[in-house]
Design a protein around this motif. Structure first.
Motif, PDB file in Angstrom:
ATOM      1  N   GLN A 352       0.839  -1.193   0.000  1.00  0.00           N
ATOM      2  CA  GLN A 352       0.000   0.000   0.000  1.00  0.00           C
ATOM      3  C   GLN A 352       0.876   1.245   0.000  1.00  0.00           C
ATOM      4  O   GLN A 352       1.901   1.265   0.676  1.00  0.00           O
ATOM      5  CB  GLN A 352      -0.903  -0.018   1.226  1.00  0.00           C
ATOM      6  N   HIS A 353       0.454   2.242  -0.707  1.00  0.00           N
ATOM      7  CA  HIS A 353       1.236   3.481  -0.801  1.00  0.00           C
ATOM      8  C   HIS A 353       0.309   4.678  -0.680  1.00  0.00           C
ATOM      9  O   HIS A 353      -0.656   4.791  -1.442  1.00  0.00           O
ATOM     10  CB  HIS A 353       1.998   3.526  -2.125  1.00  0.00           C
ATOM     11  N   ASP A 354       0.623   5.517   0.278  1.00  0.00           N
ATOM     12  CA  ASP A 354      -0.188   6.715   0.566  1.00  0.00           C
ATOM     13  C   ASP A 354       0.544   7.893  -0.058  1.00  0.00           C
ATOM     14  O   ASP A 354       1.462   8.441   0.529  1.00  0.00           O
ATOM     15  CB  ASP A 354      -0.300   6.852   2.085  1.00  0.00           C
ATOM     16  N   ILE A 366      -2.060   8.284 -12.222  1.00  0.00           N
ATOM     17  CA  ILE A 366      -2.745   7.013 -11.932  1.00  0.00           C
ATOM     18  C   ILE A 366      -2.606   6.055 -13.120  1.00  0.00           C
ATOM     19  O   ILE A 366      -2.279   4.881 -12.966  1.00  0.00           O
ATOM     20  CB  ILE A 366      -4.238   7.269 -11.619  1.00  0.00           C
ATOM     21  N   ILE A 367      -2.834   6.602 -14.318  1.00  0.00           N
ATOM     22  CA  ILE A 367      -2.791   5.773 -15.524  1.00  0.00           C
ATOM     23  C   ILE A 367      -1.359   5.293 -15.786  1.00  0.00           C
ATOM     24  O   ILE A 367      -1.101   4.093 -15.939  1.00  0.00           O
ATOM     25  CB  ILE A 367      -3.314   6.584 -16.725  1.00  0.00           C
ATOM     26  N   ASP A 368      -0.420   6.222 -15.783  1.00  0.00           N
ATOM     27  CA  ASP A 368       0.961   5.877 -16.140  1.00  0.00           C
ATOM     28  C   ASP A 368       1.623   4.986 -15.099  1.00  0.00           C
ATOM     29  O   ASP A 368       2.316   4.023 -15.439  1.00  0.00           O
ATOM     30  CB  ASP A 368       1.800   7.153 -16.302  1.00  0.00           C
ATOM     31  N   ALA A 369       1.449   5.334 -13.832  1.00  0.00           N
ATOM     32  CA  ALA A 369       2.124   4.567 -12.780  1.00  0.00           C
ATOM     33  C   ALA A 369       1.554   3.149 -12.713  1.00  0.00           C
ATOM     34  O   ALA A 369       2.295   2.179 -12.528  1.00  0.00           O
ATOM     35  CB  ALA A 369       1.981   5.274 -11.429  1.00  0.00           C
ATOM     36  N   LYS A 414       8.979  -5.012  -1.366  1.00  0.00           N
ATOM     37  CA  LYS A 414       9.815  -3.844  -1.033  1.00  0.00           C
ATOM     38  C   LYS A 414      10.354  -3.194  -2.305  1.00  0.00           C
ATOM     39  O   LYS A 414      10.438  -1.967  -2.408  1.00  0.00           O
ATOM     40  CB  LYS A 414      10.969  -4.266  -0.124  1.00  0.00           C
ATOM     41  N   GLU A 415      10.704  -4.045  -3.256  1.00  0.00           N
ATOM     42  CA  GLU A 415      11.212  -3.528  -4.526  1.00  0.00           C
ATOM     43  C   GLU A 415      10.106  -2.738  -5.249  1.00  0.00           C
ATOM     44  O   GLU A 415      10.355  -1.666  -5.831  1.00  0.00           O
ATOM     45  CB  GLU A 415      11.664  -4.713  -5.381  1.00  0.00           C
ATOM     46  N   ILE A 416       8.897  -3.273  -5.178  1.00  0.00           N
ATOM     47  CA  ILE A 416       7.757  -2.582  -5.806  1.00  0.00           C
ATOM     48  C   ILE A 416       7.529  -1.217  -5.144  1.00  0.00           C
ATOM     49  O   ILE A 416       7.335  -0.198  -5.814  1.00  0.00           O
ATOM     50  CB  ILE A 416       6.491  -3.460  -5.712  1.00  0.00           C
ATOM     51  N   SER A 417       7.589  -1.185  -3.816  1.00  0.00           N
ATOM     52  CA  SER A 417       7.362   0.092  -3.119  1.00  0.00           C
ATOM     53  C   SER A 417       8.412   1.124  -3.510  1.00  0.00           C
ATOM     54  O   SER A 417       8.102   2.297  -3.724  1.00  0.00           O
ATOM     55  CB  SER A 417       7.379  -0.118  -1.603  1.00  0.00           C
ATOM     56  N   ALA A 418       9.661   0.688  -3.567  1.00  0.00           N
ATOM     57  CA  ALA A 418      10.715   1.627  -3.970  1.00  0.00           C
ATOM     58  C   ALA A 418      10.451   2.151  -5.382  1.00  0.00           C
ATOM     59  O   ALA A 418      10.635   3.341  -5.661  1.00  0.00           O
ATOM     60  CB  ALA A 418      12.082   0.940  -3.897  1.00  0.00           C
ATOM     61  N   PHE A 419       9.984   1.251  -6.260  1.00  0.00           N
ATOM     62  CA  PHE A 419       9.669   1.644  -7.639  1.00  0.00           C
ATOM     63  C   PHE A 419       8.535   2.677  -7.662  1.00  0.00           C
ATOM     64  O   PHE A 419       8.627   3.708  -8.343  1.00  0.00           O
ATOM     65  CB  PHE A 419       9.281   0.376  -8.426  1.00  0.00           C
ATOM     66  N   VAL A 420       7.487   2.412  -6.889  1.00  0.00           N
ATOM     67  CA  VAL A 420       6.358   3.360  -6.826  1.00  0.00           C
ATOM     68  C   VAL A 420       6.817   4.709  -6.274  1.00  0.00           C
ATOM     69  O   VAL A 420       6.501   5.768  -6.829  1.00  0.00           O
ATOM     70  CB  VAL A 420       5.207   2.791  -5.967  1.00  0.00           C
ATOM     71  N   GLY A 429       6.009  14.551  -6.269  1.00  0.00           N
ATOM     72  CA  GLY A 429       5.026  14.248  -5.227  1.00  0.00           C
ATOM     73  C   GLY A 429       5.622  13.882  -3.891  1.00  0.00           C
ATOM     74  O   GLY A 429       6.820  14.048  -3.659  1.00  0.00           O
ATOM     75  N   SER A 430       4.764  13.377  -3.011  1.00  0.00           N
ATOM     76  CA  SER A 430       5.143  13.024  -1.647  1.00  0.00           C
ATOM     77  C   SER A 430       4.890  11.548  -1.392  1.00  0.00           C
ATOM     78  O   SER A 430       3.825  11.029  -1.745  1.00  0.00           O
ATOM     79  CB  SER A 430       4.335  13.853  -0.649  1.00  0.00           C
ATOM     80  N   ILE A 431       5.849  10.882  -0.740  1.00  0.00           N
ATOM     81  CA  ILE A 431       5.668   9.461  -0.411  1.00  0.00           C
ATOM     82  C   ILE A 431       4.816   9.284   0.839  1.00  0.00           C
ATOM     83  O   ILE A 431       4.502   8.171   1.224  1.00  0.00           O
ATOM     84  CB  ILE A 431       7.016   8.738  -0.223  1.00  0.00           C
ATOM     85  N   SER A 432       4.462  10.383   1.479  1.00  0.00           N
ATOM     86  CA  SER A 432       3.473  10.302   2.559  1.00  0.00           C
ATOM     87  C   SER A 432       2.530  11.479   2.448  1.00  0.00           C
ATOM     88  O   SER A 432       2.867  12.602   2.826  1.00  0.00           O
ATOM     89  CB  SER A 432       4.126  10.297   3.934  1.00  0.00           C
ATOM     90  N   ALA A 433       1.348  11.212   1.934  1.00  0.00           N
ATOM     91  CA  ALA A 433       0.385  12.301   1.783  1.00  0.00           C
ATOM     92  C   ALA A 433      -0.301  12.598   3.097  1.00  0.00           C
ATOM     93  O   ALA A 433      -0.447  13.750   3.483  1.00  0.00           O
ATOM     94  CB  ALA A 433      -0.646  11.942   0.720  1.00  0.00           C
ATOM     95  N   GLU A 434      -0.742  11.522   3.804  1.00  0.00           N
ATOM     96  CA  GLU A 434      -1.497  11.784   5.029  1.00  0.00           C
ATOM     97  C   GLU A 434      -1.174  10.841   6.175  1.00  0.00           C
ATOM     98  O   GLU A 434      -1.533  11.121   7.309  1.00  0.00           O
ATOM     99  CB  GLU A 434      -3.011  11.782   4.758  1.00  0.00           C
ATOM    100  N   HIS A 435      -0.481   9.727   5.944  1.00  0.00           N
ATOM    101  CA  HIS A 435      -0.268   8.758   7.025  1.00  0.00           C
ATOM    102  C   HIS A 435       0.971   9.047   7.859  1.00  0.00           C
ATOM    103  O   HIS A 435       1.114   8.494   8.950  1.00  0.00           O
ATOM    104  CB  HIS A 435      -0.177   7.339   6.463  1.00  0.00           C
TER     105      HIS A 435
END
Lengths: 478, 478
Positions: A352-354, A366-369, A414-420, A429-435
């Motif tokens: 999950q990524h906020d 949203i589309i590209d990522a 973990k690799e996926i999260s780093a990629f995102v 952007g920000s890797i933490s919008a609200e959490h």
């Protein structure tokens, strides 16, 4: 630093200050609070302290400062990033704010409430509603989240589009600083230029610079009516056009604008009892729109929404739409939205990524990522849902069929999260919008921030908390 | 620290970085910028540096950090508290932002402009107006005040009631930190919880934690129409009732609410050419109200104001009122308000205080504090005027007849200011509502703040600027 000699003395001193209600070293009593609610982080503590008021809390911090004892503040323990869970060494005091739960005052004319750190959000909502007012921030965890935690994490939620995050709603703050002194800033002044803004520094600091003990919060008039629309749209880009049109036409009466892909809706309908499809047929994407009014209007809210939706349909922005005709139907639409995380968990393991990007860039992101992730990690599925009006979505990536949850999460996940996160940073952007950051994203923040930001944060942390006792290991490493 | 050996080397290095346009050591060239515009503070400088861009500015700070050289940033040199004037030692670099005057982008759809520190407010107003937008902060010094100074002092002005101070209008920031690193935070994200809020920390820090080099500022739609009302009222308490009534009825369409005592109006009419009384007869107090609309309405603005004033008159809140029927009349009403400081200066020596208390308490404060000052210091006259809707007035105390200006200001005047500030603190207010602290109020801030606030500010300053090179001696003493 603490050693075998100072530790018993500290506990004696704490017992003297707090009495039996305020101190426990009983392992079974403390255990439930040493794991975050999602069960991902586990820690240990020397004792749990539960001060009854700000003076007691300040005394705890003074004793901790003297002995170099770490303090981990905890409100409702409903955070998403392990920010309220101590590390495993067992040297920290777990400081619960639950006994500091007074609502000190409600001033309906000035539109302000003063609430202590341990007041639960739901309780706050009810108390101000009894005075004809509304505290407009709300979120899924409102039954457990506390004022102190909401301030310290700059919480967001579903009504940010109109009312902003906690930062926009906190007008004053009382806090205990790392030396045990009390910062008294509850009085609300519209204009005050007496130097550095300590209120804004403590908001979102996750307890690493001090402990918020009370806050003056902004109230707005109670709602007169609301209407919730569930609409099907062709794509995030069309959803963005719809958002722009409604911002121009409905202005401040639009309180929420959430996006949901069909796949998430399908999962909700499959896994969550008592839900049903809001539209006659599936659509590629959906949006949930809330219109809320706090001033009287001659036009019924359904008619107001109907007119707007008819215009949107004529402009080709909608495939279909359902307009709530009762509070229970409005709640049912929101339940579909609020159940997505639960349904996704039932569907299988996911990362999950906020995240946030500039609002104007979110649709294309949203589309590209999504396409980039699925191409780079075959078998995964990406889904973005949430607060599109704020440029903030929850970006989930589900594991390939048959993957072992734990192994996958700690390896490829973990690799996926780093990629995102790399994609997010590339989009400004920000890797933490609200959490928040907590312990979960601390190293990613360090990896992905420009050095100036990290240097400044470390300098502030060292300056204010030279002994490093305030929620150590969270947010920023020293 | 700098000595006879490092100083020439530093100037050589600066010359290499900046070229002839960016560096001057010519005493006559620098002299005009070493005195604040009111002529109350005088300083000296090693050289004046005028970087052309952020990279050059960062290089200056790196060189200064290496040699321990103080830097005093200066925008339009129109501050009120000596915040941009160096001390008399002559060891500092005076850093002018005037060459960094690019408007990098205007995005009308997103409602944002990115402007460099040296952009003059008036220029900014005109540039965004050409795109059909408005930057809603304005103040008397708009022809000289710059974006960097406005951000660094969290400037207020006359439209705060609706649009807030700079803090509410700054969406992103670029700054050079005390080690010469560049903090890049211009991208606007509606939600971003990546730790300590450096933007809010730098806003209002008066250049003591870093130098703001550019800002992303919020724009609002251009005004469609406005109307200005000049009304006579019986007392500040009635003015407060009128304010509450208009807030309830006009909401966001009321953009300004200023209070003026008859004595100030009389002085304006006496000393400022081209002014005339707005009402047929004197009244104890006056208010200036501005209604401004940015969405079309069927009702003419004069009719809108007329209806509200008729209702207020019926409720006994007004003695008389004049409603502007043209832009020139609206300007004429504002000129009366904006000329008060000039007229007061012409009248004789006075101590000025830029203060705020909670909005609800201001009316009674004006009455009580005025009476207390005049009783305690016979022969003085107290007058409070300004932004009543923000809980912020400028509280002037004029010297007894025949007093010598300089002697009085440095003697009894100081005692009067301390007395006024004590009253403000007792009312929970601020000794600097909008002008900042600078060198003028630094010691008063230390005297009147709770120790926790001062400790925290010192800790932040030491942490971020360990060499103490950023605008030393301003805001906070170490």
């Amino acid at each position: 630093m603490m050693d075998a000699f100072t530790q018993p003395a500290l506990l004696d001193d704490l017992a003297n200050v707090l009495g039996p209600k305020g101190l426990t070293t009983d392992v079974a009593d403390i255990a439930p609070w040493l794991t975050d609610w999602r069960g991902r982080y586990h820690g240990a503590a020397l004792a749990m302290v539960s001060p009854a008021n700000t003076a007691e809390l300040a005394e705890i911090v003074r004793l901790a400062a003297r002995t170099g004892t770490p303090i981990v503040p905890q409100g409702g323990n409903s955070g998403m990033v392990g920010g309220a869970t101590p590390d495993v060494r067992g040297t920290a005091l777990l400081l619960s704010t639950r006994r500091m739960n007074a609502i000190r005052s409600i001033d309906a004319q000035a539109g302000a409430v003063v609430a202590e750190a341990g007041v639960v959000l739901q309780t706050l909502h009810e108390a101000v509603a009894a005075q004809g007012m509304r505290f407009p921030l709300t979120l899924g965890g409102k039954g457990s989240a506390t004022v102190g935690g909401l301030v310290s994490t700059n919480a967001g939620g579903t009504q940010v589009l109109r009312h902003g995050t906690m930062r926009a709603l906190v007008e004053g703050i009382e806090a205990v600083l790392p030396d045990g002194s009390i910062y008294e800033g509850l009085v609300t002044l519209k204009k005050d230029n007496r130097g550095y803004d300590l209120k804004h520094l403590l908001i979102g600091a996750e307890g690493t610079l001090g402990i918020v003990t009370a806050a003056t919060l902004k109230l707005v008039p109670a709602l007169i009516d609301r209407v919730v629309v569930w609409a099907g749209v062709e794509s995030p880009l069309v959803a963005r056009q719809l958002l722009l049109m409604l911002e121009a036409r409905a202005g401040r009466e639009m309180e929420g604008f959430e996006i949901v892909p069909q796949r998430c809706l399908t999962n909700v309908l499959r896994h969550v009892p008592g839900t049903r499809a809001p539209l006659a047929a599936p659509c590629p994407w959906h949006v949930l729109i809330e219109f809320a009014r706090d001033t009287p209007s001659a036009q019924a809210p359904e008619d107001f929404a109907q007119t707007l939706m008819a215009d949107a349909f004529e402009r080709g922005l909608l495939l279909d739409a359902a307009i709530s005709t009762s509070e229970s139907q409005a709640d049912a639409f929101w339940k579909l939205r609020d159940s997505i995380s639960e349904a996704e968990r039932a569907e299988g393991p996911a990362m999950q990524h906020d995240i946030s990007v500039p609002v104007a860039a979110m649709a294309q992101f949203i589309i590209d990522a999504g396409a980039a992730v699925e191409a780079r990690f075959p078998g995964t599925q990406a889904a973005a849902f949430g607060h599109m009006g704020d440029g903030n979505v929850h970006f989930h990536v589900t594991a390939p069929k048959g993957a072992d949850g734990r192994l996958w999460s700690n390896g490829p996940g973990k690799e996926i999260s780093a990629f995102v996160h790399d994609l997010v940073v590339a989009a400004g952007g920000s890797i933490s919008a609200e959490h928040g950051i907590g312990q979960m994203k601390r190293d990613e923040l360090a990896r992905l921030s420009d050095p100036a930001r990290i240097m400044a944060m470390q300098a502030i942390k060292r300056g204010l908390d030279p002994k490093g006792i305030m929620n150590p290991g969270k947010l920023i490493a020293l």
